[in-house]
Scaffold this active site. Structure first.
Site, PDB file in Angstrom:
ATOM      1  N   ARG A 136     102.438  15.489 -67.681  1.00  0.00           N
ATOM      2  CA  ARG A 136     100.712  15.452 -67.600  1.00  0.00           C
ATOM      3  C   ARG A 136     100.340  13.864 -67.415  1.00  0.00           C
ATOM      4  O   ARG A 136      99.414  13.645 -67.131  1.00  0.00           O
ATOM      5  CB  ARG A 136      99.855  16.167 -68.625  1.00  0.00           C
ATOM      6  CG  ARG A 136     100.131  17.558 -68.910  1.00  0.00           C
ATOM      7  CD  ARG A 136      99.858  18.085 -69.897  1.00  0.00           C
ATOM      8  NE  ARG A 136     100.570  17.405 -71.244  1.00  0.00           N
ATOM      9  CZ  ARG A 136     100.253  17.444 -72.378  1.00  0.00           C
ATOM     10  NH1 ARG A 136      99.139  17.983 -72.702  1.00  0.00           N
ATOM     11  NH2 ARG A 136     100.987  16.768 -73.262  1.00  0.00           N
ATOM     12  N   GLU A 143      98.806   5.806 -79.331  1.00  0.00           N
ATOM     13  CA  GLU A 143      97.910   5.136 -80.360  1.00  0.00           C
ATOM     14  C   GLU A 143      97.524   3.546 -80.379  1.00  0.00           C
ATOM     15  O   GLU A 143      98.268   2.783 -80.709  1.00  0.00           O
ATOM     16  CB  GLU A 143      98.341   5.462 -81.454  1.00  0.00           C
ATOM     17  CG  GLU A 143      97.684   5.312 -82.934  1.00  0.00           C
ATOM     18  CD  GLU A 143      98.344   5.815 -84.137  1.00  0.00           C
ATOM     19  OE1 GLU A 143      98.213   7.040 -84.628  1.00  0.00           O
ATOM     20  OE2 GLU A 143      99.127   5.062 -84.711  1.00  0.00           O
ATOM     21  N   GLN A 145      83.579  -4.889 -84.194  1.00  0.00           N
ATOM     22  CA  GLN A 145      82.966  -4.916 -82.937  1.00  0.00           C
ATOM     23  C   GLN A 145      83.803  -4.709 -81.814  1.00  0.00           C
ATOM     24  O   GLN A 145      85.052  -5.101 -82.071  1.00  0.00           O
ATOM     25  CB  GLN A 145      82.034  -5.929 -82.815  1.00  0.00           C
ATOM     26  CG  GLN A 145      81.118  -6.221 -81.554  1.00  0.00           C
ATOM     27  CD  GLN A 145      80.223  -7.348 -81.315  1.00  0.00           C
ATOM     28  OE1 GLN A 145      79.794  -7.703 -82.324  1.00  0.00           O
ATOM     29  NE2 GLN A 145      80.447  -8.060 -80.201  1.00  0.00           N
ATOM     30  N   ASP A 146      83.670  -3.692 -80.950  1.00  0.00           N
ATOM     31  CA  ASP A 146      84.431  -3.596 -79.699  1.00  0.00           C
ATOM     32  C   ASP A 146      83.632  -4.338 -78.441  1.00  0.00           C
ATOM     33  O   ASP A 146      82.373  -3.983 -78.422  1.00  0.00           O
ATOM     34  CB  ASP A 146      84.809  -2.194 -79.510  1.00  0.00           C
ATOM     35  CG  ASP A 146      85.804  -1.529 -80.298  1.00  0.00           C
ATOM     36  OD1 ASP A 146      86.397  -2.441 -80.954  1.00  0.00           O
ATOM     37  OD2 ASP A 146      86.069  -0.386 -80.163  1.00  0.00           O
ATOM     38  N   ASN A 147      84.351  -4.907 -77.674  1.00  0.00           N
ATOM     39  CA  ASN A 147      83.637  -5.586 -76.429  1.00  0.00           C
ATOM     40  C   ASN A 147      84.668  -5.079 -75.360  1.00  0.00           C
ATOM     41  O   ASN A 147      85.794  -4.723 -75.257  1.00  0.00           O
ATOM     42  CB  ASN A 147      83.656  -7.154 -76.518  1.00  0.00           C
ATOM     43  CG  ASN A 147      82.919  -7.443 -77.934  1.00  0.00           C
ATOM     44  OD1 ASN A 147      81.667  -6.943 -78.025  1.00  0.00           O
ATOM     45  ND2 ASN A 147      83.410  -8.427 -78.619  1.00  0.00           N
ATOM     46  N   ARG A 188      87.903 -16.520 -67.939  1.00  0.00           N
ATOM     47  CA  ARG A 188      87.047 -16.535 -69.243  1.00  0.00           C
ATOM     48  C   ARG A 188      87.701 -17.087 -70.289  1.00  0.00           C
ATOM     49  O   ARG A 188      88.678 -16.802 -70.925  1.00  0.00           O
ATOM     50  CB  ARG A 188      86.921 -15.094 -69.509  1.00  0.00           C
ATOM     51  CG  ARG A 188      86.105 -13.976 -68.255  1.00  0.00           C
ATOM     52  CD  ARG A 188      85.984 -12.678 -68.808  1.00  0.00           C
ATOM     53  NE  ARG A 188      85.298 -12.005 -67.792  1.00  0.00           N
ATOM     54  CZ  ARG A 188      84.031 -11.539 -67.203  1.00  0.00           C
ATOM     55  NH1 ARG A 188      83.327 -12.123 -68.412  1.00  0.00           N
ATOM     56  NH2 ARG A 188      83.695 -10.868 -66.642  1.00  0.00           N
ATOM     57  N   HIS A 214      87.224 -19.295 -75.732  1.00  0.00           N
ATOM     58  CA  HIS A 214      85.979 -18.853 -76.677  1.00  0.00           C
ATOM     59  C   HIS A 214      86.631 -18.796 -77.891  1.00  0.00           C
ATOM     60  O   HIS A 214      87.756 -18.442 -78.360  1.00  0.00           O
ATOM     61  CB  HIS A 214      85.398 -17.789 -76.123  1.00  0.00           C
ATOM     62  CG  HIS A 214      84.842 -17.699 -74.653  1.00  0.00           C
ATOM     63  ND1 HIS A 214      84.847 -16.589 -73.863  1.00  0.00           N
ATOM     64  CD2 HIS A 214      84.358 -18.880 -73.878  1.00  0.00           C
ATOM     65  CE1 HIS A 214      84.635 -16.893 -72.842  1.00  0.00           C
ATOM     66  NE2 HIS A 214      83.975 -18.143 -72.896  1.00  0.00           N
ATOM     67  N   LYS A 255      90.822 -11.253 -82.962  1.00  0.00           N
ATOM     68  CA  LYS A 255      90.675 -10.475 -81.953  1.00  0.00           C
ATOM     69  C   LYS A 255      91.721  -9.695 -81.442  1.00  0.00           C
ATOM     70  O   LYS A 255      93.019 -10.153 -81.893  1.00  0.00           O
ATOM     71  CB  LYS A 255      90.207 -11.273 -80.405  1.00  0.00           C
ATOM     72  CG  LYS A 255      88.997 -11.893 -80.629  1.00  0.00           C
ATOM     73  CD  LYS A 255      88.638 -12.632 -79.302  1.00  0.00           C
ATOM     74  CE  LYS A 255      87.335 -13.643 -79.147  1.00  0.00           C
ATOM     75  NZ  LYS A 255      87.228 -14.238 -78.168  1.00  0.00           N
ATOM     76  N   HIS A 291      90.426 -18.318 -77.298  1.00  0.00           N
ATOM     77  CA  HIS A 291      91.096 -17.226 -76.740  1.00  0.00           C
ATOM     78  C   HIS A 291      90.382 -17.499 -75.143  1.00  0.00           C
ATOM     79  O   HIS A 291      89.298 -17.703 -75.023  1.00  0.00           O
ATOM     80  CB  HIS A 291      90.629 -15.912 -77.239  1.00  0.00           C
ATOM     81  CG  HIS A 291      90.877 -14.766 -76.342  1.00  0.00           C
ATOM     82  ND1 HIS A 291      90.054 -14.042 -75.797  1.00  0.00           N
ATOM     83  CD2 HIS A 291      92.137 -14.525 -75.782  1.00  0.00           C
ATOM     84  CE1 HIS A 291      90.600 -13.062 -75.178  1.00  0.00           C
ATOM     85  NE2 HIS A 291      91.876 -13.321 -75.025  1.00  0.00           N
ATOM     86  N   TYR A 336      88.540  -5.673 -76.292  1.00  0.00           N
ATOM     87  CA  TYR A 336      88.985  -6.167 -77.408  1.00  0.00           C
ATOM     88  C   TYR A 336      88.077  -6.061 -78.612  1.00  0.00           C
ATOM     89  O   TYR A 336      86.806  -5.759 -78.563  1.00  0.00           O
ATOM     90  CB  TYR A 336      89.116  -7.907 -77.193  1.00  0.00           C
ATOM     91  CG  TYR A 336      87.860  -8.803 -76.928  1.00  0.00           C
ATOM     92  CD1 TYR A 336      87.268  -9.189 -77.735  1.00  0.00           C
ATOM     93  CD2 TYR A 336      87.285  -8.702 -75.545  1.00  0.00           C
ATOM     94  CE1 TYR A 336      86.065 -10.014 -77.619  1.00  0.00           C
ATOM     95  CE2 TYR A 336      86.333  -9.561 -75.258  1.00  0.00           C
ATOM     96  CZ  TYR A 336      85.852 -10.080 -76.019  1.00  0.00           C
ATOM     97  OH  TYR A 336      84.679 -10.981 -75.999  1.00  0.00           O
ATOM     98  N   LYS A 385      78.559 -21.257 -68.194  1.00  0.00           N
ATOM     99  CA  LYS A 385      78.745 -21.465 -69.481  1.00  0.00           C
ATOM    100  C   LYS A 385      80.373 -22.017 -69.668  1.00  0.00           C
ATOM    101  O   LYS A 385      80.422 -23.163 -70.439  1.00  0.00           O
ATOM    102  CB  LYS A 385      78.587 -20.038 -70.617  1.00  0.00           C
ATOM    103  CG  LYS A 385      78.817 -20.488 -71.746  1.00  0.00           C
ATOM    104  CD  LYS A 385      78.883 -19.123 -72.655  1.00  0.00           C
ATOM    105  CE  LYS A 385      79.744 -19.272 -73.973  1.00  0.00           C
ATOM    106  NZ  LYS A 385      79.784 -18.039 -74.851  1.00  0.00           N
ATOM    107  N   ASP A 386      81.110 -21.515 -69.181  1.00  0.00           N
ATOM    108  CA  ASP A 386      82.585 -21.851 -69.255  1.00  0.00           C
ATOM    109  C   ASP A 386      82.839 -23.148 -68.486  1.00  0.00           C
ATOM    110  O   ASP A 386      83.521 -24.007 -69.041  1.00  0.00           O
ATOM    111  CB  ASP A 386      83.427 -20.817 -68.856  1.00  0.00           C
ATOM    112  CG  ASP A 386      83.684 -19.631 -69.779  1.00  0.00           C
ATOM    113  OD1 ASP A 386      82.936 -19.812 -70.747  1.00  0.00           O
ATOM    114  OD2 ASP A 386      84.245 -18.299 -69.441  1.00  0.00           O
TER     115      ASP A 386
END
Length: 188
Positions: free
Chosen positions: A15, A20, A38-40, A51, A54, A64, A111, A124, A161-162
């Site tokens: 299937r 996990e 927090q999850d992003n 990206r 940061h 992270k 990162h 993350y 920004k970057d």
């Protein structure tokens, strides 16, 4: 704390597969004591989207736990801890949706990532909430850090920004060396 590459087990059958992707007790066994709050998630449409780099300054510093949900990325952690013998050095690894690899980046590291194909989704977890007053970063092309981004001649796709981030030697990061030099350890 070292930067860790974690490869969660996958259980496959006709299937598909099950994995996990986070288990607090198991990850504490790896030395990860952070409580993630927090999850992003991001989608980067073009290949060569870059990206970063940061981080958040203390008192809102973020560890992270990064993974690629679709596509392939080249994920980077750069040591920005004052007094560290490896300050300004970096480690990187490829994370793929197919392989399910994760990169744990402790506080004290900047990162960033580069998408290696179109339509990459990245998720993350962070150990602190986003705090605009602590939001910071360093230039992706800082010659003192000299990250060898695998751009293969392509121009990176950057946010405004970057594009405007300063060099490492021009800022105070707020991180002190904890006695553990930069390393990348792989766990499964």
């Amino acid at each position: 704390m070292a930067v860790l590459k974690i490869v969660p087990r996958r259980f496959e059958d006709p299937r598909g597969w099950f994995s996990e992707t986070y288990n607090q007790a198991r990850y504490q066994g790896f030395g990860i004591a952070d409580a993630f709050v927090q999850d992003n998630q991001s989608l980067s449409r073009p290949a060569a989207t870059l990206r970063g780099l940061h981080f958040q300054r203390p008192p809102h510093a973020q560890a992270k736990l990064v993974r690629c949900l679709r596509g392939r990325i080249w994920d980077v952690a750069a040591d920005i801890r004052a007094g560290s013998p490896t300050c300004g050095q970096w480690v990187a690894t490829t994370l793929t949706a197919q392989g399910g690899e994760q990169l744990y980046i402790p506080t004290g590291f900047a990162h960033g990532f580069l998408t290696l194909e179109p339509d990459c989704e990245v998720a993350y977890k962070t150990s602190a909430f986003y705090a605009p007053e602590s939001d910071a970063g360093i230039a992706w092309d800082d010659p003192a850090v000299a990250i060898a981004w695998p751009l293969d001649g392509a121009a990176p796709q950057l946010s405004d920004k970057d594009r405007a981030l300063p060099r490492l030697n021009g800022i105070e990061t707020g991180f002190a060396y904890d006695g553990v030099p930069l390393t990348l350890t792989e766990l499964s």
